[in-house]
Design a protein around this motif. Structure first.
Motif, PDB file in Angstrom:
ATOM      1  N   ILE A  25       0.848  -1.201   0.000  1.00  0.00           N
ATOM      2  CA  ILE A  25       0.000   0.000   0.000  1.00  0.00           C
ATOM      3  C   ILE A  25       0.878   1.244   0.000  1.00  0.00           C
ATOM      4  CG2 ILE A  25      -1.753   1.302   1.260  1.00  0.00           C
ATOM      5  CD1 ILE A  25      -2.788  -1.413   2.321  1.00  0.00           C
ATOM      6  N   PHE A  26       1.956   1.231   0.786  1.00  0.00           N
ATOM      7  CA  PHE A  26       2.881   2.365   0.781  1.00  0.00           C
ATOM      8  C   PHE A  26       3.505   2.571  -0.602  1.00  0.00           C
ATOM      9  CE2 PHE A  26       3.419   2.202   5.571  1.00  0.00           C
ATOM     10  CZ  PHE A  26       2.886   3.469   5.770  1.00  0.00           C
ATOM     11  N   ARG A  27       3.800   1.473  -1.301  1.00  0.00           N
ATOM     12  CA  ARG A  27       4.334   1.602  -2.668  1.00  0.00           C
ATOM     13  C   ARG A  27       3.307   2.251  -3.588  1.00  0.00           C
ATOM     14  NH1 ARG A  27       7.275  -2.932  -1.257  1.00  0.00           N
ATOM     15  NH2 ARG A  27       5.696  -4.475  -1.737  1.00  0.00           N
ATOM     16  N   GLN A  28       2.048   1.866  -3.423  1.00  0.00           N
ATOM     17  CA  GLN A  28       0.992   2.466  -4.232  1.00  0.00           C
ATOM     18  C   GLN A  28       0.872   3.962  -3.946  1.00  0.00           C
ATOM     19  OE1 GLN A  28      -2.551   0.190  -3.417  1.00  0.00           O
ATOM     20  NE2 GLN A  28      -1.745  -1.646  -4.409  1.00  0.00           N
ATOM     21  N   VAL A  29       0.975   4.336  -2.676  1.00  0.00           N
ATOM     22  CA  VAL A  29       0.929   5.754  -2.306  1.00  0.00           C
ATOM     23  C   VAL A  29       2.090   6.494  -2.971  1.00  0.00           C
ATOM     24  CG1 VAL A  29       1.245   7.387  -0.391  1.00  0.00           C
ATOM     25  CG2 VAL A  29      -0.315   5.452  -0.140  1.00  0.00           C
ATOM     26  N   GLU A  30       3.254   5.883  -2.946  1.00  0.00           N
ATOM     27  CA  GLU A  30       4.436   6.501  -3.548  1.00  0.00           C
ATOM     28  C   GLU A  30       4.248   6.694  -5.058  1.00  0.00           C
ATOM     29  OE1 GLU A  30       8.884   4.973  -4.226  1.00  0.00           O
ATOM     30  OE2 GLU A  30       8.260   5.010  -2.118  1.00  0.00           O
ATOM     31  N   ILE A  31       3.667   5.712  -5.711  1.00  0.00           N
ATOM     32  CA  ILE A  31       3.435   5.807  -7.156  1.00  0.00           C
ATOM     33  C   ILE A  31       2.458   6.941  -7.458  1.00  0.00           C
ATOM     34  CG2 ILE A  31       2.345   4.627  -9.116  1.00  0.00           C
ATOM     35  CD1 ILE A  31       3.556   2.000  -7.956  1.00  0.00           C
ATOM     36  N   GLU A  84      -4.769   6.378   1.946  1.00  0.00           N
ATOM     37  CA  GLU A  84      -4.476   6.744   3.332  1.00  0.00           C
ATOM     38  C   GLU A  84      -5.368   5.956   4.296  1.00  0.00           C
ATOM     39  OE1 GLU A  84      -4.750  10.982   3.802  1.00  0.00           O
ATOM     40  OE2 GLU A  84      -3.185  11.345   2.316  1.00  0.00           O
ATOM     41  N   THR A  85      -6.626   5.782   3.914  1.00  0.00           N
ATOM     42  CA  THR A  85      -7.546   4.995   4.732  1.00  0.00           C
ATOM     43  C   THR A  85      -7.075   3.545   4.789  1.00  0.00           C
ATOM     44  OG1 THR A  85      -9.384   6.427   4.101  1.00  0.00           O
ATOM     45  CG2 THR A  85      -9.944   4.271   5.007  1.00  0.00           C
ATOM     46  N   ARG A  86      -6.665   3.019   3.633  1.00  0.00           N
ATOM     47  CA  ARG A  86      -6.164   1.642   3.594  1.00  0.00           C
ATOM     48  C   ARG A  86      -4.886   1.503   4.427  1.00  0.00           C
ATOM     49  NH1 ARG A  86      -5.365  -0.489  -2.166  1.00  0.00           N
ATOM     50  NH2 ARG A  86      -4.758  -2.323  -0.971  1.00  0.00           N
ATOM     51  N   VAL A  87      -4.041   2.522   4.395  1.00  0.00           N
ATOM     52  CA  VAL A  87      -2.800   2.488   5.193  1.00  0.00           C
ATOM     53  C   VAL A  87      -3.152   2.421   6.672  1.00  0.00           C
ATOM     54  CG1 VAL A  87      -0.863   3.908   5.967  1.00  0.00           C
ATOM     55  CG2 VAL A  87      -1.247   3.587   3.537  1.00  0.00           C
ATOM     56  N   GLN A  88      -4.087   3.244   7.103  1.00  0.00           N
ATOM     57  CA  GLN A  88      -4.468   3.252   8.519  1.00  0.00           C
ATOM     58  C   GLN A  88      -5.030   1.904   8.945  1.00  0.00           C
ATOM     59  OE1 GLN A  88      -7.131   6.582   8.800  1.00  0.00           O
ATOM     60  NE2 GLN A  88      -5.481   8.090   8.850  1.00  0.00           N
ATOM     61  N   LEU A  89      -5.881   1.315   8.109  1.00  0.00           N
ATOM     62  CA  LEU A  89      -6.449   0.006   8.432  1.00  0.00           C
ATOM     63  C   LEU A  89      -5.361  -1.062   8.479  1.00  0.00           C
ATOM     64  CD1 LEU A  89      -9.713   0.084   6.274  1.00  0.00           C
ATOM     65  CD2 LEU A  89      -9.544   0.251   8.756  1.00  0.00           C
ATOM     66  N   ALA A  90      -4.472  -1.030   7.504  1.00  0.00           N
ATOM     67  CA  ALA A  90      -3.397  -2.022   7.461  1.00  0.00           C
ATOM     68  C   ALA A  90      -2.462  -1.864   8.653  1.00  0.00           C
ATOM     69  CB  ALA A  90      -2.623  -1.898   6.145  1.00  0.00           C
ATOM     70  N   GLN A  91      -2.170  -0.620   9.033  1.00  0.00           N
ATOM     71  CA  GLN A  91      -1.317  -0.395  10.203  1.00  0.00           C
ATOM     72  C   GLN A  91      -1.981  -0.947  11.466  1.00  0.00           C
ATOM     73  OE1 GLN A  91      -0.724   3.868   9.891  1.00  0.00           O
ATOM     74  NE2 GLN A  91       1.365   3.590   9.125  1.00  0.00           N
ATOM     75  N   GLU A  92      -3.262  -0.760  11.581  1.00  0.00           N
ATOM     76  CA  GLU A  92      -3.979  -1.273  12.742  1.00  0.00           C
ATOM     77  C   GLU A  92      -3.954  -2.800  12.750  1.00  0.00           C
ATOM     78  OE1 GLU A  92      -5.564  -1.369  16.279  1.00  0.00           O
ATOM     79  OE2 GLU A  92      -4.962   0.483  15.296  1.00  0.00           O
ATOM     80  N   GLU A  93      -4.091  -3.420  11.578  1.00  0.00           N
ATOM     81  CA  GLU A  93      -4.026  -4.881  11.499  1.00  0.00           C
ATOM     82  C   GLU A  93      -2.638  -5.389  11.886  1.00  0.00           C
ATOM     83  OE1 GLU A  93      -5.319  -6.239   7.672  1.00  0.00           O
ATOM     84  OE2 GLU A  93      -7.355  -5.503   7.957  1.00  0.00           O
ATOM     85  N   VAL A  94      -1.601  -4.677  11.452  1.00  0.00           N
ATOM     86  CA  VAL A  94      -0.234  -5.067  11.822  1.00  0.00           C
ATOM     87  C   VAL A  94      -0.055  -4.950  13.327  1.00  0.00           C
ATOM     88  CG1 VAL A  94       2.199  -4.401  11.651  1.00  0.00           C
ATOM     89  CG2 VAL A  94       0.820  -4.550   9.586  1.00  0.00           C
ATOM     90  N   ARG A  95      -0.530  -3.847  13.907  1.00  0.00           N
ATOM     91  CA  ARG A  95      -0.419  -3.665  15.360  1.00  0.00           C
ATOM     92  C   ARG A  95      -1.129  -4.784  16.119  1.00  0.00           C
ATOM     93  NH1 ARG A  95      -2.353   1.523  14.479  1.00  0.00           N
ATOM     94  NH2 ARG A  95      -0.656   2.878  13.888  1.00  0.00           N
TER      95      ARG A  95
END
Length: 140
Positions: A25-31, A84-95
């Motif tokens: 997801i971070f790569r997609q944001v960067e692109i 950004e929403t997907r990043v927040q959700l993914a970060q929460e899942e990682v946590r």
């Protein structure tokens, strides 16, 4: 007591998979950010070229060009908000996955410490019995 090593490996694998998803997801944001930056640079470059050219027809085309570029930038901004929403959700899942893994690791370490202490206590008790038995034999 059950061995938790396999559960720990499973939880660690889950954390790693969720981290891979987050990295993607971070790569997609960067692109998307790079595309947006390229569009803004192109718009600036064309604007400078327009300032040097006083042709009316060129200015008319620039207006349409700028509208299209601004529309594309707006689409990219919407895409960034979704990401950004997907990043927040993914970060929460990682946590959450990491917390689960840590809980299992803590329980495992506690069990290992309890087992080690039980072994020490048993050895100490056996050595005490041997010592007492030896003392009693010496007294006889």
């Amino acid at each position: 007591m059950a061995d938790l090593e396999s559960l720990i490996r499973l939880r660690r694998h889950t954390v790693e998979e969720k981290q891979k998803i987050l990295a993607e997801i971070f790569r997609q944001v960067e692109i998307v950010d790079r595309r947006k930056k390229e569009l803004l640079e192109r718009l600036e470059k064309e604007r400078k070229a327009l300032d040097e050219n006083f042709d009316i027809e060129t200015r008319a085309y620039y207006g349409r060009f700028e509208g299209v570029i601004r529309g594309n930038i707006a689409k990219l901004d919407k895409e960034l908000k979704k990401l950004e929403t997907r990043v927040q959700l993914a970060q929460e899942e990682v946590r959450a996955a990491f917390a689960d893994m840590k809980r299992v690791e803590i329980v495992h370490k506690r069990r290992q410490a309890e087992e080690a202490q039980a072994i020490k206590d048993k050895e100490s008790q056996e050595l005490d019995e041997i010592g007492i038995e030896g003392f009693r034999r010496n007294q006889e």
